[in-house]
Design an enzyme around this catalytic site. Structure first.
Site, PDB file in Angstrom:
ATOM      1  N   LYS A 170       0.727  -1.266   0.085  1.00  0.00           N
ATOM      2  CA  LYS A 170       0.038  -0.008   0.149  1.00  0.00           C
ATOM      3  C   LYS A 170       0.664   1.551   0.011  1.00  0.00           C
ATOM      4  CE  LYS A 170      -4.315  -1.615   1.642  1.00  0.00           C
ATOM      5  NZ  LYS A 170      -5.307  -1.572   2.318  1.00  0.00           N
ATOM      6  N   LYS A 218      -5.403 -11.211  -5.759  1.00  0.00           N
ATOM      7  CA  LYS A 218      -6.562 -11.420  -5.103  1.00  0.00           C
ATOM      8  C   LYS A 218      -7.946 -10.468  -5.506  1.00  0.00           C
ATOM      9  CE  LYS A 218      -5.746  -8.871  -0.954  1.00  0.00           C
ATOM     10  NZ  LYS A 218      -6.175  -8.633   0.520  1.00  0.00           N
ATOM     11  N   LYS A 232     -11.521  -5.145  -2.990  1.00  0.00           N
ATOM     12  CA  LYS A 232     -12.931  -4.332  -2.814  1.00  0.00           C
ATOM     13  C   LYS A 232     -12.534  -3.070  -3.792  1.00  0.00           C
ATOM     14  CE  LYS A 232     -14.107  -5.253   2.054  1.00  0.00           C
ATOM     15  NZ  LYS A 232     -13.699  -4.843   3.141  1.00  0.00           N
TER      16      LYS A 232
HETATM   17  P1  AMP Z   1     -10.919  -6.710   4.008  1.00  0.00           P
HETATM   18  O1  AMP Z   1     -11.620  -6.955   2.572  1.00  0.00           O
HETATM   19  O2  AMP Z   1      -9.586  -6.441   3.663  1.00  0.00           O
HETATM   20  O3  AMP Z   1     -11.622  -6.061   4.815  1.00  0.00           O
HETATM   21  O4  AMP Z   1     -10.910  -8.361   4.538  1.00  0.00           O
HETATM   22  C1  AMP Z   1     -12.072  -8.826   5.127  1.00  0.00           C
HETATM   23  C2  AMP Z   1     -11.934 -10.467   5.140  1.00  0.00           C
HETATM   24  O5  AMP Z   1     -11.927 -10.789   4.013  1.00  0.00           O
HETATM   25  C3  AMP Z   1     -10.469 -10.908   5.782  1.00  0.00           C
HETATM   26  O6  AMP Z   1     -10.659 -12.073   6.773  1.00  0.00           O
HETATM   27  C4  AMP Z   1      -9.676 -11.255   4.478  1.00  0.00           C
HETATM   28  O7  AMP Z   1      -8.710 -12.244   4.789  1.00  0.00           O
HETATM   29  C5  AMP Z   1     -10.923 -11.846   3.791  1.00  0.00           C
HETATM   30  N1  AMP Z   1     -10.438 -11.546   2.091  1.00  0.00           N
HETATM   31  C6  AMP Z   1     -10.394 -10.350   1.681  1.00  0.00           C
HETATM   32  N2  AMP Z   1     -10.190 -10.632   0.232  1.00  0.00           N
HETATM   33  C7  AMP Z   1     -10.284 -12.058   0.048  1.00  0.00           C
HETATM   34  C8  AMP Z   1     -10.104 -12.760  -1.125  1.00  0.00           C
HETATM   35  N3  AMP Z   1      -9.760 -12.363  -2.241  1.00  0.00           N
HETATM   36  N4  AMP Z   1     -10.146 -14.270  -0.944  1.00  0.00           N
HETATM   37  C9  AMP Z   1     -10.369 -14.614   0.313  1.00  0.00           C
HETATM   38  N5  AMP Z   1     -10.527 -13.971   1.590  1.00  0.00           N
HETATM   39  C10 AMP Z   1     -10.338 -12.642   1.300  1.00  0.00           C
END
Ligand code: AMP
Ligand code: TRP
Length: 327
Positions: free
Chosen positions: A111, A193, A196
């Site tokens: 980041k 990956k 969002k």
């Molecule tokens: P975040 O979007 O960073 O707030 O992630 C929220 C949760 O979703 C965390 O437990 C991440 O590890 C999981 N997560 C985010 N992106 C992925 C992805 N592409 N595949 C699987 N898990 C994800």
């Protein structure tokens, strides 16, 4: 009962990666564990946010927790900034962490890449995450596998502090990762990956996407040219990612899917996958609308914050006592 804690940032577009990596586990765990699920809004201000949109997003994520099946009668659901203990423990942990270990965090490196100066919050982010977890004497943290390094840091901090301030100061937690679904990849670039914030909206499928958007995203998803539906992450990352998604949503094993689509090419496979995903998301979207209309959300979050706050106070009292802080 084991204590479970996890959180998701309220920054738009909760997608099927979040669902399959994290949210699905939230629901599975709540029957035989003491689960606390948080909307981690303090984490999202590590990059600038529009205040109005942020507030909306917090409610949307809370509603999505309930829509996927988190049951406020079984689990505690609350907003991070409603419990001041997160920030308080975060400072104590900051004083026990090293700039060296924080600079090695992959997420921070990514980041802050190519920037001369990065926001301090982005650097401190993993310490705040450690505080979230340790504040509740958490034993199990269900997350996607991109969070492994942060969980390791949390464990290191807890062990270090227990070594210096007494072995009962903090509970050392463990991460819990899905066997499949722990890392869902972007549909347009299956070596990254699913995220969002990626610019291309067809790189992800958000939980609230309408069927025609889901169809477009899947039909456009990057695949290879050999036309064989086979799981091989190294050589066929696109198809392998779609196979994983198909498998976890349908409950059919990857081997069975390979057999089913032997000799049939990608077109039919993708068409069926659209149907599988649309059918899986429909009840979530229906429940989401029900929750938003019910007007119960604020009460659930208020009660959640009170319950979480009481547990947090107990931990903080113990930690401060062991550190010699306060009267
Ligand atoms: P975040 O979007 O960073 O707030 O992630 C929220 C949760 O979703 C965390 O437990 C991440 O590890 C999981 N997560 C985010 N992106 C992925 C992805 N592409 N595949 C699987 N898990 C994800
Ligand atoms: N850092 C996590 C992510 O980006 C979100 C998060 C913050 C979290 N605090 C947490 C996850 C505590 C689990 C436990 O996905």
């Amino acid at each position: 009962m084991k204590r479970v804690f996890s959180g998701i940032q309220p920054t738009g577009n909760i997608h099927i990666g979040n669902y399959l990596g994290a949210l699905k586990q939230f629901v599975e765990l709540q029957d035989n564990s003491d689960c606390i699920y948080c909307i981690v809004d303090l984490h999202s201000i590590t990059v600038p946010q529009d205040p109005k949109k942020l507030r909306e997003s917090i409610r949307n994520v809370a509603a999505l927790y309930l829509a996927v099946g988190v049951d406020p009668k079984k689990s505690t659901v609350f907003v991070q900034s409603d419990v001041p203990g997160h920030s308080e423990l975060s400072w104590i942990l900051t004083c026990c962490s090293y700039t060296g270990e924080l600079s090695r965090m992959t997420q921070f490196k990514q980041k802050s890449k190519e920037k001369e100066s990065a926001p301090t919050g982005l650097f401190m982010y993993p310490v705040l995450m450690a505080a979230d977890i340790l504040l509740y004497d958490t034993q199990i943290v269900p997350v996607g596998d991109d969070q492994k390094q942060h969980i390791e840091l949390t464990r290191d901090l807890a062990v270090r502090i227990n070594g210096k301030y007494g072995k009962d100061t903090l509970v050392v937690p463990e991460g819990k990762y899905m066997k499949s679904g722990a890392r869902i990849m972007a549909l347009d670039e299956p070596t990254n990956k699913m995220s969002k914030s990626a610019e291309n909206e067809f790189s992800r499928i958000s939980l609230l996407d309408p069927p025609n958007k889901i169809k477009k995203a899947i039909m456009r998803a990057t695949t290879d040219s050999d036309g064989e539906v086979r799981f091989d992450v190294e050589n066929k990352p696109g198809i392998s990612n779609l196979l994983s998604i198909y498998s976890v949503f349908s409950g059919i094993s990857i081997e069975q899917l390979e057999k089913k689509y032997q000799g049939s090419g990608y077109g039919d496979f993708k068409k069926d996958l659209v149907e599988v995903v649309v059918d899986a998301l429909a009840p979530i979207q229906q429940k989401y609308n029900d929750v938003m209309e019910s007007g119960e959300l604020d009460k659930i979050l208020k009660e959640g914050a009170e319950k979480a706050g009481a547990i947090a106070q107990k931990t903080l009292r113990r930690v401060k006592e062991n550190f010699g802080l306060g009267l």
